[in-house]
Design a protein around this motif. Structure first.
Motif, PDB file in Angstrom:
ATOM      1  N   ILE A  17      55.227  30.544 -68.043  1.00  0.00           N
ATOM      2  CA  ILE A  17      55.207  31.807 -67.499  1.00  0.00           C
ATOM      3  C   ILE A  17      53.561  32.346 -68.108  1.00  0.00           C
ATOM      4  N   ALA A  18      53.287  32.048 -69.208  1.00  0.00           N
ATOM      5  CA  ALA A  18      51.832  32.607 -69.703  1.00  0.00           C
ATOM      6  C   ALA A  18      50.825  32.040 -68.812  1.00  0.00           C
ATOM      7  N   ARG A  19      50.835  30.689 -68.530  1.00  0.00           N
ATOM      8  CA  ARG A  19      49.773  30.246 -67.698  1.00  0.00           C
ATOM      9  C   ARG A  19      49.886  30.865 -66.279  1.00  0.00           C
ATOM     10  N   ALA A  20      51.027  30.946 -65.660  1.00  0.00           N
ATOM     11  CA  ALA A  20      51.088  31.734 -64.422  1.00  0.00           C
ATOM     12  C   ALA A  20      50.596  33.091 -64.334  1.00  0.00           C
ATOM     13  N   ILE A  21      50.786  33.908 -65.240  1.00  0.00           N
ATOM     14  CA  ILE A  21      50.295  35.163 -65.379  1.00  0.00           C
ATOM     15  C   ILE A  21      48.709  35.272 -65.370  1.00  0.00           C
ATOM     16  N   LYS A  22      48.131  34.094 -65.689  1.00  0.00           N
ATOM     17  CA  LYS A  22      46.727  34.011 -65.900  1.00  0.00           C
ATOM     18  C   LYS A  22      46.098  33.110 -64.709  1.00  0.00           C
ATOM     19  N   ASP A  23      46.942  32.234 -64.234  1.00  0.00           N
ATOM     20  CA  ASP A  23      46.238  31.236 -63.157  1.00  0.00           C
ATOM     21  C   ASP A  23      46.884  31.298 -62.032  1.00  0.00           C
ATOM     22  N   PHE A  24      46.444  31.946 -61.163  1.00  0.00           N
ATOM     23  CA  PHE A  24      46.981  32.309 -59.602  1.00  0.00           C
ATOM     24  C   PHE A  24      47.209  31.079 -58.931  1.00  0.00           C
ATOM     25  N   GLU A  25      46.052  30.177 -58.940  1.00  0.00           N
ATOM     26  CA  GLU A  25      46.609  28.649 -58.130  1.00  0.00           C
ATOM     27  C   GLU A  25      47.666  27.927 -58.665  1.00  0.00           C
ATOM     28  N   TYR A  26      47.948  28.248 -60.232  1.00  0.00           N
ATOM     29  CA  TYR A  26      48.926  27.443 -60.737  1.00  0.00           C
ATOM     30  C   TYR A  26      50.433  28.137 -60.401  1.00  0.00           C
ATOM     31  N   ALA A  54      37.933  31.983 -54.926  1.00  0.00           N
ATOM     32  CA  ALA A  54      36.901  32.000 -55.601  1.00  0.00           C
ATOM     33  C   ALA A  54      36.204  33.318 -55.599  1.00  0.00           C
ATOM     34  N   LYS A  55      36.093  33.834 -54.359  1.00  0.00           N
ATOM     35  CA  LYS A  55      35.353  35.388 -54.280  1.00  0.00           C
ATOM     36  C   LYS A  55      36.152  36.418 -54.881  1.00  0.00           C
ATOM     37  N   ILE A  56      37.548  36.354 -54.831  1.00  0.00           N
ATOM     38  CA  ILE A  56      38.440  37.245 -55.364  1.00  0.00           C
ATOM     39  C   ILE A  56      38.384  37.362 -56.868  1.00  0.00           C
ATOM     40  N   GLU A  57      38.379  36.302 -57.576  1.00  0.00           N
ATOM     41  CA  GLU A  57      38.140  35.674 -58.849  1.00  0.00           C
ATOM     42  C   GLU A  57      36.959  36.397 -59.613  1.00  0.00           C
ATOM     43  N   GLN A  58      35.809  36.199 -58.627  1.00  0.00           N
ATOM     44  CA  GLN A  58      34.657  36.603 -59.040  1.00  0.00           C
ATOM     45  C   GLN A  58      34.523  38.131 -59.250  1.00  0.00           C
ATOM     46  N   MET A  59      35.192  38.821 -58.231  1.00  0.00           N
ATOM     47  CA  MET A  59      35.446  40.284 -58.212  1.00  0.00           C
ATOM     48  C   MET A  59      36.232  40.935 -59.652  1.00  0.00           C
ATOM     49  N   MET A  60      37.293  40.260 -59.724  1.00  0.00           N
ATOM     50  CA  MET A  60      38.165  40.440 -60.825  1.00  0.00           C
ATOM     51  C   MET A  60      37.485  40.126 -62.075  1.00  0.00           C
ATOM     52  N   GLU A  61      36.812  39.124 -62.530  1.00  0.00           N
ATOM     53  CA  GLU A  61      35.954  38.943 -63.672  1.00  0.00           C
ATOM     54  C   GLU A  61      34.953  39.922 -63.956  1.00  0.00           C
ATOM     55  N   GLN A  62      34.355  40.545 -62.893  1.00  0.00           N
ATOM     56  CA  GLN A  62      33.397  41.423 -63.031  1.00  0.00           C
ATOM     57  C   GLN A  62      33.908  42.931 -62.991  1.00  0.00           C
ATOM     58  N   ASN A  63      35.438  42.927 -63.147  1.00  0.00           N
ATOM     59  CA  ASN A  63      35.907  44.312 -63.207  1.00  0.00           C
ATOM     60  C   ASN A  63      35.901  45.233 -61.972  1.00  0.00           C
ATOM     61  N   ARG A  64      35.530  44.377 -60.851  1.00  0.00           N
ATOM     62  CA  ARG A  64      35.292  45.369 -59.617  1.00  0.00           C
ATOM     63  C   ARG A  64      36.598  45.219 -58.746  1.00  0.00           C
ATOM     64  N   PRO A  65      36.868  46.388 -57.964  1.00  0.00           N
ATOM     65  CA  PRO A  65      38.049  46.337 -57.208  1.00  0.00           C
ATOM     66  C   PRO A  65      37.965  45.273 -56.336  1.00  0.00           C
ATOM     67  N   VAL A  66      39.098  44.701 -56.013  1.00  0.00           N
ATOM     68  CA  VAL A  66      39.007  43.356 -54.856  1.00  0.00           C
ATOM     69  C   VAL A  66      39.081  44.138 -53.581  1.00  0.00           C
ATOM     70  N   ARG A  67      38.098  43.985 -52.806  1.00  0.00           N
ATOM     71  CA  ARG A  67      38.161  44.649 -51.433  1.00  0.00           C
ATOM     72  C   ARG A  67      37.512  43.404 -50.514  1.00  0.00           C
TER      73      ARG A  67
END
Length: 92
Positions: A17-26, A54-67
Motif C-alpha cells: 500500500i505504501a509503495r502504491a501510494i507513491k508509485d503510480f505505475e506499481y 513521464a510528463k505528468i510525473e515531471q509536472m508533479m515533481e515541480q509542484n505544477r498543476p497537471v494540465r
C-alpha cells in the motif's frame, strides 16, 4: 488485508500500500485490471502511456498543476490511463 483480483485472493501488505501510494505505475500493475482480447490482465503501461506518465510525473515533481491536452488516435489506452490516474489521485 485480502483483496480479490481475477477471482483469486491476494494478500495486500502495508508495504504494498505504501509503495502504491507513491508509485503510480506499481499501483496500476498491482491493483488495476483491464479486459483485453486475451482476457483480464494487469494494467501495464504501453509506450505512449509511459511517455505521458513521464510528463505528468515531471509536472508533479515541480509542484505544477497537471494540465495535459491529449490529441490522440483511438486504441492508445489514454482513456484507461486517465481513469486509472484519477482513481489513484482520489485514493491517495
Amino acid at each position: 488485508m485480502n483483496v480479490v483480483l481475477d477471482d483469486t485472493t491476494v494478500v495486500v501488505t502495508p508495504e504494498m500500500i505504501a509503495r502504491a501510494i507513491k508509485d503510480f505505475e506499481y499501483f496500476c500493475y498491482t491493483f488495476i485490471r483491464i479486459v483485453t482480447r486475451d482476457g483480464v490482465q494487469p494494467f501495464r503501461f504501453n509506450r505512449t502511456q509511459r511517455r505521458l506518465w513521464a510528463k505528468i510525473e515531471q509536472m508533479m515533481e515541480q509542484n505544477r498543476p497537471v494540465r495535459v491536452i491529449i490529441l490522440k488516435a483511438r486504441q492508445m489506452g489514454m482513456s484507461t490511463f486517465v481513469q486509472a490516474f484519477l482513481f489513484w489521485r482520489a485514493m491517495t
